[in-house]
Enzyme design. Structure first.
Site, mmCIF file in Angstrom:
data_model
loop_
_atom_site.group_PDB
_atom_site.id
_atom_site.type_symbol
_atom_site.label_atom_id
_atom_site.label_comp_id
_atom_site.label_asym_id
_atom_site.label_seq_id
_atom_site.Cartn_x
_atom_site.Cartn_y
_atom_site.Cartn_z
ATOM 1 N N LYS A 35 17.500 6.106 -11.973
ATOM 2 C CA LYS A 35 16.392 5.674 -11.116
ATOM 3 C C LYS A 35 16.655 4.267 -10.578
ATOM 4 O O LYS A 35 16.825 3.318 -11.339
ATOM 5 C CB LYS A 35 15.069 5.674 -11.881
ATOM 6 C CG LYS A 35 13.875 5.389 -10.966
ATOM 7 C CD LYS A 35 12.566 5.314 -11.722
ATOM 8 C CE LYS A 35 12.308 3.953 -12.282
ATOM 9 N NZ LYS A 35 11.806 2.958 -11.316
ATOM 10 N N ASP A 62 13.119 5.138 -6.356
ATOM 11 C CA ASP A 62 11.703 4.869 -6.664
ATOM 12 C C ASP A 62 11.205 3.808 -5.688
ATOM 13 O O ASP A 62 11.018 2.653 -6.031
ATOM 14 C CB ASP A 62 11.604 4.394 -8.119
ATOM 15 C CG ASP A 62 10.177 4.156 -8.579
ATOM 16 O OD1 ASP A 62 9.236 4.577 -7.872
ATOM 17 O OD2 ASP A 62 10.006 3.544 -9.654
ATOM 18 N N LYS A 64 8.448 4.251 -3.607
ATOM 19 C CA LYS A 64 6.979 4.334 -3.447
ATOM 20 C C LYS A 64 6.574 4.010 -2.012
ATOM 21 O O LYS A 64 5.805 3.081 -1.738
ATOM 22 C CB LYS A 64 6.274 3.390 -4.422
ATOM 23 C CG LYS A 64 6.555 3.695 -5.891
ATOM 24 C CD LYS A 64 5.668 2.900 -6.807
ATOM 25 C CE LYS A 64 5.956 3.151 -8.272
ATOM 26 N NZ LYS A 64 7.237 2.578 -8.749
ATOM 27 N N ASP A 67 3.125 3.538 4.187
ATOM 28 C CA ASP A 67 3.056 2.826 5.469
ATOM 29 C C ASP A 67 2.501 3.813 6.491
ATOM 30 O O ASP A 67 2.100 4.926 6.124
ATOM 31 C CB ASP A 67 4.472 2.332 5.843
ATOM 32 C CG ASP A 67 4.446 1.069 6.712
ATOM 33 O OD1 ASP A 67 3.610 1.011 7.637
ATOM 34 O OD2 ASP A 67 5.253 0.168 6.467
ATOM 35 N N THR A 126 1.228 4.304 -13.940
ATOM 36 C CA THR A 126 1.009 4.438 -15.391
ATOM 37 C C THR A 126 0.605 3.110 -16.022
ATOM 38 O O THR A 126 0.258 3.065 -17.197
ATOM 39 C CB THR A 126 2.278 4.994 -16.070
ATOM 40 O OG1 THR A 126 3.423 4.414 -15.459
ATOM 41 C CG2 THR A 126 2.354 6.481 -15.966
ATOM 42 N N ARG A 202 12.502 0.810 -20.631
ATOM 43 C CA ARG A 202 12.756 -0.183 -21.675
ATOM 44 C C ARG A 202 12.856 0.391 -23.070
ATOM 45 O O ARG A 202 13.479 -0.244 -23.931
ATOM 46 C CB ARG A 202 11.676 -1.268 -21.589
ATOM 47 C CG ARG A 202 11.843 -2.155 -20.363
ATOM 48 C CD ARG A 202 10.606 -2.967 -20.065
ATOM 49 N NE ARG A 202 9.547 -2.141 -19.512
ATOM 50 C CZ ARG A 202 8.363 -2.599 -19.101
ATOM 51 N NH1 ARG A 202 8.084 -3.886 -19.206
ATOM 52 N NH2 ARG A 202 7.463 -1.784 -18.590
HETATM 53 O O1 C5P Z 1 10.496 0.260 -18.754
HETATM 54 P P1 C5P Z 1 9.493 1.316 -18.396
HETATM 55 O O2 C5P Z 1 9.675 2.592 -19.173
HETATM 56 O O3 C5P Z 1 8.074 0.833 -18.434
HETATM 57 O O4 C5P Z 1 9.852 1.663 -16.875
HETATM 58 C C1 C5P Z 1 9.093 2.553 -16.112
HETATM 59 C C2 C5P Z 1 9.656 2.628 -14.735
HETATM 60 O O5 C5P Z 1 8.961 3.623 -14.000
HETATM 61 C C3 C5P Z 1 9.548 1.319 -13.938
HETATM 62 O O6 C5P Z 1 10.735 1.198 -13.185
HETATM 63 C C4 C5P Z 1 8.351 1.541 -13.040
HETATM 64 O O7 C5P Z 1 8.504 0.866 -11.803
HETATM 65 C C5 C5P Z 1 8.409 3.054 -12.817
HETATM 66 N N1 C5P Z 1 7.142 3.714 -12.506
HETATM 67 C C6 C5P Z 1 6.033 3.651 -13.326
HETATM 68 N N2 C5P Z 1 4.864 4.281 -12.988
HETATM 69 C C7 C5P Z 1 4.788 4.999 -11.859
HETATM 70 C C8 C5P Z 1 5.914 5.101 -11.025
HETATM 71 C C9 C5P Z 1 7.082 4.450 -11.383
HETATM 72 O O8 C5P Z 1 6.111 3.012 -14.383
HETATM 73 N N3 C5P Z 1 3.684 5.655 -11.563
#
Ligand code: C5P
Length: 230
Positions: A35, A62, A64, A67, A126, A202
């Site tokens: 991603k 990703d 998003k 526009d 999320t 993470r």
């Molecule tokens: O490190 P972590 O597991 O929190 O990363 C989640 C990834 O998913 C991040 O790159 C974040 O930008 C992305 N994301 C998200 N929620 C969404 C869409 C994308 O956390 N609805």
């Protein structure tokens, strides 16, 4: 769909292409999808898509997109032409914006001879505690013709009920810190709740031993996918 590796996307939230490849390559045994977020894209541009494809990953951009329809369509067509396998759009942009983006994304992929890509609508981030808007956004994604949505594990079943697949972020191994995420689930729980793909960040990339963490995540996914005998 196949096993855990095919369902897991590794999050490359880093600032440059070398760092991204240093992170991604050792994790390739456990992740079929990489991603790319706006940080890496801002630094490396589309070179990261080529490098990840060359290394055998599918790419989830990703971005998003959100526009006016013309602008979204023009951008989405380029991602399609570049062979990006997954691209997302904010469902809050509405049916007309999503349709314009999805059509152009598919056209771009077709024109360049790539397989049909997967357009995803982002429902509710999320990191937001209140998922009250999720139902409306799922309906927008369905009406616009998205193949799937980005949603938390807790909305995956609602997505399926509308014929949408689900890409689920907010994945944490048991005992891990949620950090800025609010609606989190373990890998196994997300699969049991109906997630098609997991966005794994993470919980692996910030682990003391990312490869061991990756193996644990995918083992948990595989176990959750295996039907219980009897
Ligand atoms: O490190 P972590 O597991 O929190 O990363 C989640 C990834 O998913 C991040 O790159 C974040 O930008 C992305 N994301 C998200 N929620 C969404 C869409 C994308 O956390 N609805």
């Amino acid at each position: 769909m196949s096993g855990g590796r095919d369902r897991c996307a590794i999050v490359l939230d880093v600032g440059d292409l070398d760092a991204a490849m240093r992170m991604a390559l050792p994790l390739a045994p456990w992740f079929a999808i990489a991603k790319v977020g706006v940080e890496l894209y801002a630094e490396s541009g589309p070179a990261c898509f080529d490098a990840l494809h060359d290394a055998g990953f599918k790419v989830f951009a990703d971005m998003k997109l959100y526009d006016i329809p013309n602008t979204v369509a023009r951008a989405a067509r380029v991602y399609g032409r570049r062979g990006v396998e997954f691209l997302n759009f904010h469902a809050v942009g509405g049916v007309t914006m999503l349709q314009a983006g999805i059509d152009a994304y598919h056209e771009g992929a077709r024109d360049a001879g790539h397989a049909a890509p997967v357009a995803l609508g982002v429902t509710v981030l999320t990191s937001e505690r209140d998922a009250g808007a999720a139902g409306d956004r799922l309906a927008i994604a369905r009406d616009a013709g998205c193949e799937g949505v980005v949603c938390s594990a807790f909305e995956a079943q609602d997505a399926h009920a509308l014929g949408l697949r689900s890409m689920v972020p907010g994945i944490r191994r048991s005992g891990d810190h949620a950090g800025d995420q609010a609606r989190v689930a373990t890998p196994g729980d997300a699969i049991r709740r109906g997630a098609d793909w997991l966005v794994v960040g993470r919980t692996v990339t910030a682990a003391a031993d990312p490869e061991a963490a990756a193996a644990a995540v995918v083992a948990e996914v595989d176990a959750a996918l295996t039907p219980v005998p009897g």
